[in-house]
Each structure stands twice: as structure tokens, then as C-alpha cells.
Design a protein around this motif. Structure first.
Motif, PDB file in Angstrom:
ATOM      1  N   ILE A  26       0.844  -1.206   0.000  1.00 26.43           N
ATOM      2  CA  ILE A  26       0.000   0.000   0.000  1.00 26.43           C
ATOM      3  C   ILE A  26       0.877   1.253   0.000  1.00 26.43           C
ATOM      4  O   ILE A  26       0.616   2.210  -0.737  1.00 26.43           O
ATOM      5  N   GLY A  27       1.924   1.261   0.810  1.00 28.68           N
ATOM      6  CA  GLY A  27       2.819   2.411   0.844  1.00 28.68           C
ATOM      7  C   GLY A  27       3.527   2.636  -0.480  1.00 28.68           C
ATOM      8  O   GLY A  27       3.674   3.781  -0.934  1.00 28.68           O
ATOM      9  N   THR A  28       3.959   1.548  -1.130  1.00 24.36           N
ATOM     10  CA  THR A  28       4.644   1.671  -2.419  1.00 24.36           C
ATOM     11  C   THR A  28       3.707   2.225  -3.484  1.00 24.36           C
ATOM     12  O   THR A  28       4.081   3.120  -4.260  1.00 24.36           O
ATOM     13  N   VAL A  29       2.480   1.687  -3.536  1.00 22.23           N
ATOM     14  CA  VAL A  29       1.512   2.168  -4.524  1.00 22.23           C
ATOM     15  C   VAL A  29       1.154   3.632  -4.256  1.00 22.23           C
ATOM     16  O   VAL A  29       1.040   4.437  -5.197  1.00 22.23           O
ATOM     17  N   SER A  30       1.005   3.997  -2.975  1.00 24.55           N
ATOM     18  CA  SER A  30       0.690   5.390  -2.643  1.00 24.55           C
ATOM     19  C   SER A  30       1.820   6.327  -3.076  1.00 24.55           C
ATOM     20  O   SER A  30       1.571   7.417  -3.617  1.00 24.55           O
ATOM     21  N   LEU A  31       3.059   5.905  -2.855  1.00 28.22           N
ATOM     22  CA  LEU A  31       4.208   6.722  -3.267  1.00 28.22           C
ATOM     23  C   LEU A  31       4.232   6.879  -4.792  1.00 28.22           C
ATOM     24  O   LEU A  31       4.489   7.970  -5.316  1.00 28.22           O
ATOM     25  N   PHE A  32       3.942   5.794  -5.498  1.00 28.20           N
ATOM     26  CA  PHE A  32       3.932   5.824  -6.966  1.00 28.20           C
ATOM     27  C   PHE A  32       2.829   6.746  -7.479  1.00 28.20           C
ATOM     28  O   PHE A  32       3.046   7.575  -8.372  1.00 28.20           O
TER      29      PHE A  32
END
Length: 304
Positions: free
Chosen positions: A180-186
Motif C-alpha cells: 500500500i505504501g509503495t503504490v501510494s508513493l507511486f
């Protein structure tokens, strides 16, 4: 080694299966240690200690009398004198863990002979070692040796490592949070790109005027990059305390569910520096392309 007896705890009309674990010295348990949290730290005759997560389930408080029913339907009154915390115990399990003394078992008319054995195995770390038996093989050999000496072994349970019983659950939760954090950053990178593109399109004339009065492209690019960095810094200041509270809430929720203590929440300085770098560099790098494209216009094109 210790004595294990299965009984029932009577709660009104309900019966809860309980596992009485009798130790000669409650404070000298070497395997599956427990931490005394409340009440007495020693056990006397006709006294019990419960794992803390089961008190709400049984509607009990320290000092209450607990009714125990043995397999011959006899009832016994034991006093709850303390609670412990055991990471080896899954909360709300169907079997309630209870700690007593052998004298308590004797007073209840139960067998006090030790019938449980717990062992740990030291692994050999020598890389040159060959034919090192597995933990399962060692346990099987031990069982066979006990049987050869006339000791009946009814069951055997082997754990290959000493990991927390809910380690797989926590690993899955951590993986989901990381994704979730990676997708949010992207996605935040695309948000920055779209926002800056809109700003550059709306401020074409201002860019043209700055160029006419003498500003070069590098100065204009610096202005917009500094603006983006300041917005990233503001986002960092807002996000860190909020994320800390959310992290504490998540840890507390799973702590109640998985029966572990939640320590004081803090963020190491190195992690704060990484977060600060991400908060500034990600929007700056995302905004770089639309800023370069927006400042590439000539003054005539910008104000026409």
C-alpha cells in the motif's frame, strides 16, 4: 518436565476446557517462560494463575474464586491470585492455560506425576558438519528411547524454530502495508506531475514576463523546484505525527488480537531522515519534467 491435567472451568452454565500446568517452582520455568503481570508472583495450595487475555472471556478478576470441574464431575474452588503474559499462548484459544502447584493437583485428587517434557535443541552451526539430524529426527529418536525404557509417549509436537506463533500473520500484514505504501508513493508522483503541469500551463505569461525582464531559465526552474520542495516539507511535517498515531493504533489493535505488549512508539532519527528525503526528493523529481517543459518556451511564445 511438569504435570499437565485437563479439567473444566465452570462459568455459570458454561464449561471452558482448561489445561492445568503444575510446576514445583513457578518462577523457574525454563521453556515457554511467562511474565508475571498482576497479583501474586508465587503460587500456594488451591491457588491459580491465568494468562491475562482469558480474564475477560471468563469474566474473572483477581481474588475471585474459580470453580474447577474434574473429569469425575467433582467441583473444586480455587482462588485466582495472579495473571501472567505468555507469548506462547494464543489468546481466546479453546483451551484455557492455568498454572497451579502439584499440591493443588493433589488436593483435587488428580495425578501429580510429571507427564510433560519440553526440550530445546541446539543447532550446530559448523558449515563442515555432515549428517546433522533434523529436529524431527532428534525428537523421534528421543521418543523411541523413552519407549524402550518403558515410558509411554502418547503424542509429540515439534517446532522447527522459535518464531512467534503469529509471525506468519504479522508478515502478511507487513507485506500488505508495504505494498500500500509503495503504490501510494507511486501514485503521489503522478499527482505531483499533474499539479505542476496545471500550474505551468496557468503561469505561461508570468514565465514569459520573468524572461523578458532578465530572468534566465535556470533561475525560473529553481523557483518552481524550491516551491515544490517547500510543499514536500510541509507534507512531511503534517504526515509524521499523523502516521505515528496511525502506527500506534494499528499496533494496539493487533496487540489486543495477538496478545503482545505495545511499547512506546518512536521513530529512529535515521528513519526520519529517510522520510524527509523521500518527502522532498520524490515531488522534486516528479515535478522536474513538467517544469523543464514549461520553462522551455521563448518569451514570445509564453506571452502570445
Amino acid at each position: 518436565t511438569y504435570t499437565n491435567q485437563t479439567v473444566d472451568i465452570v462459568e455459570g452454565t458454561d464449561l471452558h476446557i482448561a489445561r492445568l500446568q503444575a510446576y514445583e517452582d513457578f518462577n523457574n520455568i525454563q521453556i515457554n517462560k511467562v511474565d508475571c503481570e498482576a497479583g501474586a508472583r508465587t503460587l500456594g495450595p488451591n491457588e491459580i494463575i491465568l494468562e491475562r487475555s482469558y480474564l475477560p472471556k471468563l469474566n474473572l478478576q483477581l481474588g475471585d474464586m474459580v470453580t474447577i470441574q474434574t473429569q469425575d464431575d467433582r467441583l473444586h474452588q480455587l482462588r485466582l491470585v495472579g495473571t501472567v503474559h505468555s507469548l506462547a499462548v494464543a489468546p481466546n484459544n479453546i483451551v484455557v492455560p492455568v498454572w497451579v502447584t502439584p499440591r493443588t493437583l493433589f488436593n483435587m485428587g488428580l495425578d501429580t506425576d510429571e507427564n510433560q517434557m519440553e526440550l530445546t535443541v541446539m543447532r550446530q552451526d559448523d558449515p563442515g558438519a555432515v549428517n546433522v539430524p533434523s529436529v524431527q529426527a532428534i525428537a523421534t529418536q528421543l521418543r523411541d528411547d523413552l519407549r524402550d525404557n518403558g515410558i509411554n509417549v502418547r503424542s509429540m509436537s515439534v517446532h522447527e524454530d522459535a518464531a512467534f506463533w503469529a509471525a506468519d500473520i504479522l508478515s502478511a500484514v507487513i507485506l500488505v502495508l508495504v505494498l500500500i505504501g509503495t503504490v501510494s508513493l507511486f501514485l503521489s508522483g503522478f499527482l505531483v506531475i499533474n499539479t505542476i503541469q496545471g500550474i505551468m500551463a496557468a503561469q505561461k505569461k508570468q514565465i514569459g514576463i520573468m524572461k523578458i525582464i532578465g530572468a534566465d531559465r535556470t533561475q525560473i526552474i529553481t523557483i518552481y523546484l524550491v516551491m515544490v520542495a517547500i510543499f514536500g516539507l510541509i507534507a512531511f511535517v503534517i504526515a509524521v505525527p499523523i502516521s505515528m498515531q496511525l502506527a500506534k493504533g494499528i499496533l494496539t489493535f493487533f496487540g489486543n488480537f495477538l496478545n503482545y505488549n505495545v511499547p512506546d512508539i518512536y521513530t529512529p532519527f535515521s528513519i526520519l531522515m529517510i522520510e524527509l528525503a523521500v518527502a522532498i526528493l520524490v515531488p522534486v523529481l516528479s515535478a522536474l519534467i513538467p517544469i523543464l517543459n514549461g520553462t522551455a518556451l521563448t518569451p514570445a511564445e509564453a506571452i502570445s
